[in-house]
Each structure stands twice: as structure tokens, then as C-alpha cells.
Scaffold this motif. Structure first.
Motif, PDB file in Angstrom:
ATOM      1  N   PHE A   1      -2.080  15.523  -3.583  1.00  0.00           N
ATOM      2  CA  PHE A   1      -2.324  14.196  -3.510  1.00  0.00           C
ATOM      3  C   PHE A   1      -3.343  14.432  -4.494  1.00  0.00           C
ATOM      4  CE2 PHE A   1      -0.927  14.324   1.067  1.00  0.00           C
ATOM      5  CZ  PHE A   1      -0.209  12.811   1.698  1.00  0.00           C
ATOM      6  N   GLN A   2      -3.288  13.173  -5.835  1.00  0.00           N
ATOM      7  CA  GLN A   2      -4.826  13.734  -6.217  1.00  0.00           C
ATOM      8  C   GLN A   2      -6.053  12.520  -6.051  1.00  0.00           C
ATOM      9  OE1 GLN A   2      -4.213  10.865  -8.968  1.00  0.00           O
ATOM     10  NE2 GLN A   2      -5.981  11.277 -10.766  1.00  0.00           N
ATOM     11  N   LEU A   3      -6.923  13.631  -6.003  1.00  0.00           N
ATOM     12  CA  LEU A   3      -7.854  13.077  -5.396  1.00  0.00           C
ATOM     13  C   LEU A   3      -9.143  11.947  -6.363  1.00  0.00           C
ATOM     14  CD1 LEU A   3      -9.125  15.593  -2.275  1.00  0.00           C
ATOM     15  CD2 LEU A   3      -7.229  13.541  -1.999  1.00  0.00           C
TER      16      LEU A   3
ATOM     17  N   ASP B   1      -7.984  11.632 -17.396  1.00  0.00           N
ATOM     18  CA  ASP B   1      -8.513  10.644 -18.325  1.00  0.00           C
ATOM     19  C   ASP B   1      -8.166   9.721 -17.793  1.00  0.00           C
ATOM     20  OD1 ASP B   1     -10.191  12.413 -19.955  1.00  0.00           O
ATOM     21  OD2 ASP B   1      -8.212  13.020 -21.404  1.00  0.00           O
ATOM     22  N   VAL B   2      -6.790  10.056 -16.553  1.00  0.00           N
ATOM     23  CA  VAL B   2      -6.123   8.496 -16.325  1.00  0.00           C
ATOM     24  C   VAL B   2      -7.337   7.481 -15.628  1.00  0.00           C
ATOM     25  CG1 VAL B   2      -3.823   9.451 -15.799  1.00  0.00           C
ATOM     26  CG2 VAL B   2      -5.627   9.688 -13.881  1.00  0.00           C
ATOM     27  N   PRO B   3      -7.018   6.397 -15.226  1.00  0.00           N
ATOM     28  CA  PRO B   3      -8.472   5.539 -14.381  1.00  0.00           C
ATOM     29  C   PRO B   3      -7.797   5.385 -13.163  1.00  0.00           C
ATOM     30  CG  PRO B   3      -5.947   4.045 -15.775  1.00  0.00           C
ATOM     31  CD  PRO B   3      -6.328   5.274 -16.251  1.00  0.00           C
ATOM     32  N   ASP B   4      -8.808   5.223 -11.927  1.00  0.00           N
ATOM     33  CA  ASP B   4      -8.938   4.899 -11.099  1.00  0.00           C
ATOM     34  C   ASP B   4      -8.015   4.106 -10.682  1.00  0.00           C
ATOM     35  OD1 ASP B   4     -11.156   7.081 -11.395  1.00  0.00           O
ATOM     36  OD2 ASP B   4     -12.644   4.929 -10.863  1.00  0.00           O
ATOM     37  N   GLY B   5      -7.633   3.887 -11.240  1.00  0.00           N
ATOM     38  CA  GLY B   5      -6.213   2.740 -10.790  1.00  0.00           C
ATOM     39  C   GLY B   5      -4.853   3.259 -10.071  1.00  0.00           C
ATOM     40  N   LEU B   6      -4.617   4.498 -10.373  1.00  0.00           N
ATOM     41  CA  LEU B   6      -3.911   5.282 -10.354  1.00  0.00           C
ATOM     42  C   LEU B   6      -4.123   6.383  -9.676  1.00  0.00           C
ATOM     43  CD1 LEU B   6      -1.039   6.351 -11.507  1.00  0.00           C
ATOM     44  CD2 LEU B   6      -2.232   7.728 -13.148  1.00  0.00           C
ATOM     45  N   THR B   7      -3.290   6.347  -8.354  1.00  0.00           N
ATOM     46  CA  THR B   7      -3.388   7.517  -7.785  1.00  0.00           C
ATOM     47  C   THR B   7      -1.417   8.246  -7.810  1.00  0.00           C
ATOM     48  OG1 THR B   7      -4.620   6.506  -6.468  1.00  0.00           O
ATOM     49  CG2 THR B   7      -3.295   8.225  -5.544  1.00  0.00           C
TER      50      THR B   7
ATOM     51  N   VAL C   1     -13.183   7.994  -4.482  1.00  0.00           N
ATOM     52  CA  VAL C   1     -13.270   8.741  -2.862  1.00  0.00           C
ATOM     53  C   VAL C   1     -14.357   9.456  -3.573  1.00  0.00           C
ATOM     54  CG1 VAL C   1     -11.510  10.694  -1.600  1.00  0.00           C
ATOM     55  CG2 VAL C   1     -10.699   9.419  -2.212  1.00  0.00           C
ATOM     56  N   ALA C   2     -14.477  10.365  -4.526  1.00  0.00           N
ATOM     57  CA  ALA C   2     -15.707  10.804  -4.938  1.00  0.00           C
ATOM     58  C   ALA C   2     -16.804  10.129  -5.022  1.00  0.00           C
ATOM     59  CB  ALA C   2     -15.490  11.952  -5.846  1.00  0.00           C
ATOM     60  N   ARG C   3     -17.028   8.611  -4.956  1.00  0.00           N
ATOM     61  CA  ARG C   3     -17.923   7.824  -5.263  1.00  0.00           C
ATOM     62  C   ARG C   3     -18.722   7.491  -4.058  1.00  0.00           C
ATOM     63  NH1 ARG C   3     -15.160   5.629  -8.905  1.00  0.00           N
ATOM     64  NH2 ARG C   3     -14.344   4.047  -7.964  1.00  0.00           N
ATOM     65  N   THR C   4     -17.982   8.162  -3.014  1.00  0.00           N
ATOM     66  CA  THR C   4     -19.250   7.571  -1.364  1.00  0.00           C
ATOM     67  C   THR C   4     -19.858   9.747  -1.389  1.00  0.00           C
ATOM     68  OG1 THR C   4     -17.530   6.100  -1.310  1.00  0.00           O
ATOM     69  CG2 THR C   4     -19.281   7.268   0.388  1.00  0.00           C
ATOM     70  N   GLY C   5     -21.768   9.627  -1.128  1.00  0.00           N
ATOM     71  CA  GLY C   5     -22.054  10.403  -0.224  1.00  0.00           C
ATOM     72  C   GLY C   5     -21.021  11.003   0.707  1.00  0.00           C
ATOM     73  N   ASP C   6     -20.995  12.285   0.462  1.00  0.00           N
ATOM     74  CA  ASP C   6     -20.716  13.534   1.231  1.00  0.00           C
ATOM     75  C   ASP C   6     -21.637  12.897   2.555  1.00  0.00           C
ATOM     76  OD1 ASP C   6     -18.571  15.295   1.969  1.00  0.00           O
ATOM     77  OD2 ASP C   6     -20.083  16.806   2.219  1.00  0.00           O
ATOM     78  N   ASP C   7     -22.394  13.207   2.832  1.00  0.00           N
ATOM     79  CA  ASP C   7     -23.077  12.931   3.407  1.00  0.00           C
ATOM     80  C   ASP C   7     -22.906  11.489   4.714  1.00  0.00           C
ATOM     81  OD1 ASP C   7     -23.991  15.310   3.910  1.00  0.00           O
ATOM     82  OD2 ASP C   7     -26.061  14.833   2.946  1.00  0.00           O
ATOM     83  N   GLU C   8     -22.688  10.481   3.693  1.00  0.00           N
ATOM     84  CA  GLU C   8     -22.531   8.806   4.946  1.00  0.00           C
ATOM     85  C   GLU C   8     -21.234   8.996   5.532  1.00  0.00           C
ATOM     86  OE1 GLU C   8     -22.111   5.765   1.192  1.00  0.00           O
ATOM     87  OE2 GLU C   8     -22.584   7.019   0.101  1.00  0.00           O
ATOM     88  N   THR C   9     -20.138   9.938   5.681  1.00  0.00           N
ATOM     89  CA  THR C   9     -19.376   9.653   6.550  1.00  0.00           C
ATOM     90  C   THR C   9     -19.306  11.038   7.117  1.00  0.00           C
ATOM     91  OG1 THR C   9     -17.186  10.148   5.122  1.00  0.00           O
ATOM     92  CG2 THR C   9     -18.131   7.280   6.062  1.00  0.00           C
TER      93      THR C   9
ATOM     94  N   MET D   1      -6.377   5.166  -2.911  1.00  0.00           N
ATOM     95  CA  MET D   1      -8.098   5.709  -2.582  1.00  0.00           C
ATOM     96  C   MET D   1      -8.888   5.740  -3.214  1.00  0.00           C
ATOM     97  SD  MET D   1      -7.108   9.662  -1.260  1.00  0.00           S
ATOM     98  CE  MET D   1      -5.731  10.426  -2.541  1.00  0.00           C
ATOM     99  N   ARG D   2      -8.143   6.172  -4.908  1.00  0.00           N
ATOM    100  CA  ARG D   2      -8.857   6.270  -5.947  1.00  0.00           C
ATOM    101  C   ARG D   2      -9.683   5.337  -6.983  1.00  0.00           C
ATOM    102  NH1 ARG D   2      -8.422  10.030  -9.420  1.00  0.00           N
ATOM    103  NH2 ARG D   2      -8.058   9.176 -10.930  1.00  0.00           N
ATOM    104  N   ALA D   3      -8.977   4.226  -6.440  1.00  0.00           N
ATOM    105  CA  ALA D   3      -9.410   2.581  -6.785  1.00  0.00           C
ATOM    106  C   ALA D   3     -11.059   2.511  -5.201  1.00  0.00           C
ATOM    107  CB  ALA D   3      -8.571   1.233  -6.531  1.00  0.00           C
ATOM    108  N   TYR D   4      -9.966   2.463  -4.224  1.00  0.00           N
ATOM    109  CA  TYR D   4     -10.986   0.941  -3.329  1.00  0.00           C
ATOM    110  C   TYR D   4     -11.408   2.832  -2.228  1.00  0.00           C
ATOM    111  CZ  TYR D   4      -9.073  -2.268  -5.289  1.00  0.00           C
ATOM    112  OH  TYR D   4      -8.829  -3.536  -5.880  1.00  0.00           O
TER     113      TYR D   4
END
Length: 469
Positions: free
Chosen positions: A362-364, A245-251, A368-376, A159-162
Motif C-alpha cells: 500500500f502506498q501511504l 511526484d504523483v498528486p494526493d488524489g491518486l492512491t 495520512v502523513a499530514r495528520t500529526g502522529d500524536d493526534e490519534t 486515504m492519500r486524498a482525505y
């Protein structure tokens, strides 16, 4: 809407011959040999006896049984994978619309899409998509049903990557309360498409999903690093700072529990109270090794984070959450792991008694945060972590004590909560469901419910009652 067992059985008996002629799959009643098995779901603490289990062979069967249930005034439960925490997949004295026979999957590797029917389990989807080095972000236990997970949001290792599972959803086919089949996507029934991405099973029976696929693996750097439980507070304080500071490729998922007797854990650790940081890095292995270096420097008892197939990592938690155990959950979101939150976590982690009880944090963030909260309809994109308190026993013995542990733990964390993930709710009432969405989204969902299910046929879920006319 309620019926007693005699009324439900009489209604079904009178209509059975007609229903059977229109229905292709098996219709299972209480006197059928498979009934005892077919009514069982993942959570062994749930023991309900439906009047009829309609094992749907296809969309036509879903339409037939939904129309019958609506006309007969019978309660309806919808079963995909049967993994609903509070047991919404089965009902007493009503009809189970059982989608589990509908397991078709079609992957288009060129377009990077996958079509999946509503009975598909996460492991089955991964098996098909990973053949092409692709995946849908979806869950952490492979025998979870795809449908329920998707409709609530869908958190997992990617989820943090995609993003969430709902962020990959391109379209859905749905049978509404009047037996109509509609398709929802960005251009057709767009408001319904918004609501399906987090609003649960409130609007009908989804029979098929189409997802966007993402490049993953097939090898990832993944697995747990394990410390003794007494390191919990100090480790969480380090972890809180490290993940900034960890990249989004790590969850990552932090797990507290007694170490399970699994082959890869040394016998001397079996049953010992431990805290784990379970990692999944989907980029190049050498990059993942660099990212994990500070965590490894904290001196774990055991380091099991190694290159492995993504499908193997996806199945890692399966032995800890088998079918038939007794499960009770309490959950909440927190903005960050403050010192106060960490102190509560460490204190209550030390009180775990059952060898099966655990609680993932769970680390969010990231995608996950880059999608607008009102979009879904899904709510909680700005949260830092989702905490899921899992009280688990083999059977009824000790269950009440573990459940009380979860409730006390939740009460201690409650002052710090920012919301709750709807898929982690038990039967906690309308106010708690409203809290999961917030007042504005909740009202919008109620209006949507009034359009597609004005009589609340689909109420065995985290229910959103229809708005008044």
C-alpha cells in the motif's frame, strides 16, 4: 480469564431464562439450528465454538450481554463484520457479542456526515453515501466490517486524498465493561476518543460511529495495470521514483500474485505470475490520465485502469478474499522501497505457489502523513508503505507451506521495517502490539485501558493490558 465448555454452558443454562427476558435479539446456543452458520467468520482457518452467540438488536442488548458476561466471568468476543485476521470475532467457551444485525446508516448530505451502526459493512456504507457523491475513506474489500477497520485505523483507496478512516471519525458511542454507555468526541471523553482512533476494541463495544463525508466520484479512474512477474524488480524501481511526484488524489497498491481467472483477464493469463499496479484517482479523469501516462509507458501486458463507478472499484478485490478460505498474514511498514527491499520482494514473489496467495504493498503519504502522529492512537503516519503478506489456500491443503512462505518473506523484510499496522497483526504477542504503537503511546493506552476496562474483559483483540494501579 478462561472457562471450559462445561462451566460456560452451565452458567449460561442457569441464567438463560432471565437473560432471554432482557434480550431482544436471538440468543444462539450450540444446539440451535443456526449455530453452525452463526459461529463462522471470514477466516476459514479459525474454528471456534462459543457457548453463546448474542445477536444484538440494539444498544440495550449490548448493555445486557456485556453486564451478564462480566458478572459471570465469561470470555467475550466482539463481532462486527467478522473479518478479524486472527479470528478475534469468535471465541471458545465464551460469549460472542454479535453486532452484525445492527446495520443502520443515516446520511446527512447537507452536513456531510454519516451515522453508522457497528454491524455495517464497507460496501453498505458506500452504497448509502455514494448516492450523494460522498464517501468515508475505508478499506479495499466491501464485506469488511466497518467497526474493526475503523478502530484500528482504516487504510484504503481514499486515504492519500482525505486520510484514514479514523481521521473522519467525529464521535463514537461505546458500551464500557461495566455496561455504561458513553459518547466520545473531541469535547466529551476526549482521551477515550483519542484511544478509539487506532486503539482497537480494547475499551469497550462501539455501537455507533459518526463520520465526516468527503466528495468522491461517483466516477473515478481506477483499476490495475498488469505486467509479468519477472518485471517486478525493474517495475518497482520505476514505481518508487514515479510516485514521489504523483498528486494526493491518486492512491496505488502494488500486488504480486498469480493472475486470477476473472472475466476481465484473458484466459491465456489465468494462473500466470504477475505484478499489478492498482490505481484509484478521484479527481477529474483527464487529470488522472495525465498522471498515469508515465506508468502506462512501461508497457503493461494489460491495462484495465478505466473510468468506472467508485463502488465498482471498491469491490474489485472481493473475489480474491471470499469468506471461508484459509488466511494467514504477516505485515510490516517500510519507509521506502529501497533497492534492498525491492530485491527481497522480487525474490519471494517468485516463490508464490497458491493461486490465491498475494501481497499488497500500500502506498501511504499524502493526507495520512499530514495528520500529526500524536493526534490519534494510530501509529505509522510517516511510513512510506504498508506491506501485507497474504498466505491463502482454499482449505487446509497446502496451508502450512503458504504460511511458511509468509514467515520467511517477513523475516527477510524485517530488517527494513519501521513499524506495523495493528489491523494486519495475527496473534503475535504483547511485544508486537507494543511495537505497533511505540512505547509512549502504548503506555498511554494502558492507562486508558485501566480506566475503562481495568479487569481486561475485552481482551480478545490486539490486547493492551491495563496499567497497574
Amino acid at each position: 480469564m478462561s472457562t471450559d465448555s462445561g462451566t460456560a454452558a452451565k452458567v449460561i443454562d442457569e441464567a438463560y431464562d432471565t437473560l432471554a427476558k432482557e434480550f431482544r435479539g436471538p440468543l444462539v446456543r450450540p444446539d440451535d439450528p443456526s449455530y453452525a452458520t452463526d459461529r463462522r467468520i471470514w477466516n476459514g482457518a479459525v474454528d471456534r465454538r462459543p457457548a453463546l452467540i448474542a445477536r444484538c438488536a440494539g444498544v440495550a442488548d449490548v448493555i445486557t450481554v456485556v453486564r451478564f458476561a462480566a458478572s459471570a466471568g465469561l470470555p467475550v468476543a466482539v463481532r462486527g463484520g467478522g473479518h478479524s485476521f486472527p479470528g478475534h470475532s469468535v471465541c471458545d467457551d465464551g460469549i460472542v457479542v454479535d453486532l452484525s444485525p445492527m446495520r443502520g446508516i443515516r446520511v446527512d448530505p447537507e452536513q456531510r456526515t454519516a451515522r453508522a451502526q457497528a454491524g455495517v459493512l464497507l460496501g453498505e456504507l458506500d452504497h448509502e453515501t455514494q448516492a450523494f457523491g460522498l464517501a468515508v475513506p475505508a478499506g479495499v474489500v466491501t464485506h469488511t466490517g466497518l467497526a474493526g477497520l475503523t478502530l484500528g485505523g482504516g487504510i484504503g483507496w481514499l486515504m492519500r486524498a482525505y486520510g484514514l478512516t479514523v481521521d473522519q471519525l467525529l464521535s463514537a458511542d461505546l458500551v464500557t465493561a461495566d455496561g455504561s454507555l458513553v459518547t466520545a468526541d473531541e469535547n466529551r471523553n476526549a482521551e477515550l476518543f483519542w484511544g478509539l482512533r487506532g486503539g482497537g476494541g480494547n475499551f469497550g463495544v462501539v455501537t455507533e460511529f459518526t463520520f465526516r463525508l468527503n466528495p468522491v466520484g461517483p466516477e473515478v479512474l481506477a483499476g490495475p495495470l498488469i505486467w509479468p512477474m519477472e518485471r517486478s524488480a525493474s517495475l518497482l524501481r520505476f514505481y518508487r521514483d514515479w510516485i514521489t511526484d504523483v498528486p494526493d488524489g491518486l492512491t496505488t497498491v502494488v500486488m504480486h500474485r498469480k493472475a486470477p481467472p476473472l472475466p476481465f483477464i484473458p484466459p491465456e493469463l489465468h494462473g500466470a505470475p504477475v505484478v499489478m499496479v492498482v490505481c484509484c484517482h478521484i479527481g477529474p479523469v483527464e487529470e488522472g490520465e495525465r498522471v498515469l501516462r508515465p506508468l502506462r509507458a512501461q508497457g503493461p501486458l494489460l491495462d484495465l485502469c478505466v473510468p468506472k463507478p467508485f463502488t465498482a472499484h471498491q469491490a474489485m478485490f472481493d473475489p480474491s478474499f471470499p469468506h471461508g478460505r484459509w488466511y494467514y498474514f504477516k505485515a510490516l511498514d517500510v519507509a521506502r522501497l529501497t533497492d534492498e527491499v525491492i530485491d527481497v520482494v522480487a525474490e519471494h514473489a517468485a516463490r508464490i505457489r497458491s493461486p490465491f496467495t498475494s501481497f499488497p504493498i500500500f502506498q501511504l503519504g499524502g493526507a495520512v502523513a499530514r495528520t500529526g502522529d500524536d493526534e490519534t492512537a494510530y501509529t505509522g503516519r510517516t511510513a512510506g508503505h504498508t506491506v501485507n503478506l497474504n498466505a491463502i489456500t482454499e482449505d487446509a491443503e497446502g496451508f502450512e507451506a503458504e504460511r511458511e512462505w509468509a514467515r520467511e518473506f517477513w523475516s527477510a523484510l524485517a530488517p527494513h521495517q519501521t513499524g506495523v499496522y495493528v489491523n494486519f497483526l495475527m496473534n503475535e504477542g504483547e511485544d508486537r502490539v507494543r511495537q505497533a504503537y511505540g512505547p509512549q503511546k502504548y503506555d498511554r493506552l494502558r492507562r486508558l485501558k485501566a480506566h475503562y476496562d481495568p479487569d481486561n474483559l475485552f481482551h480478545l483483540n490486539q490486547n493492551i493490558p491495563p496499567a497497574a494501579a
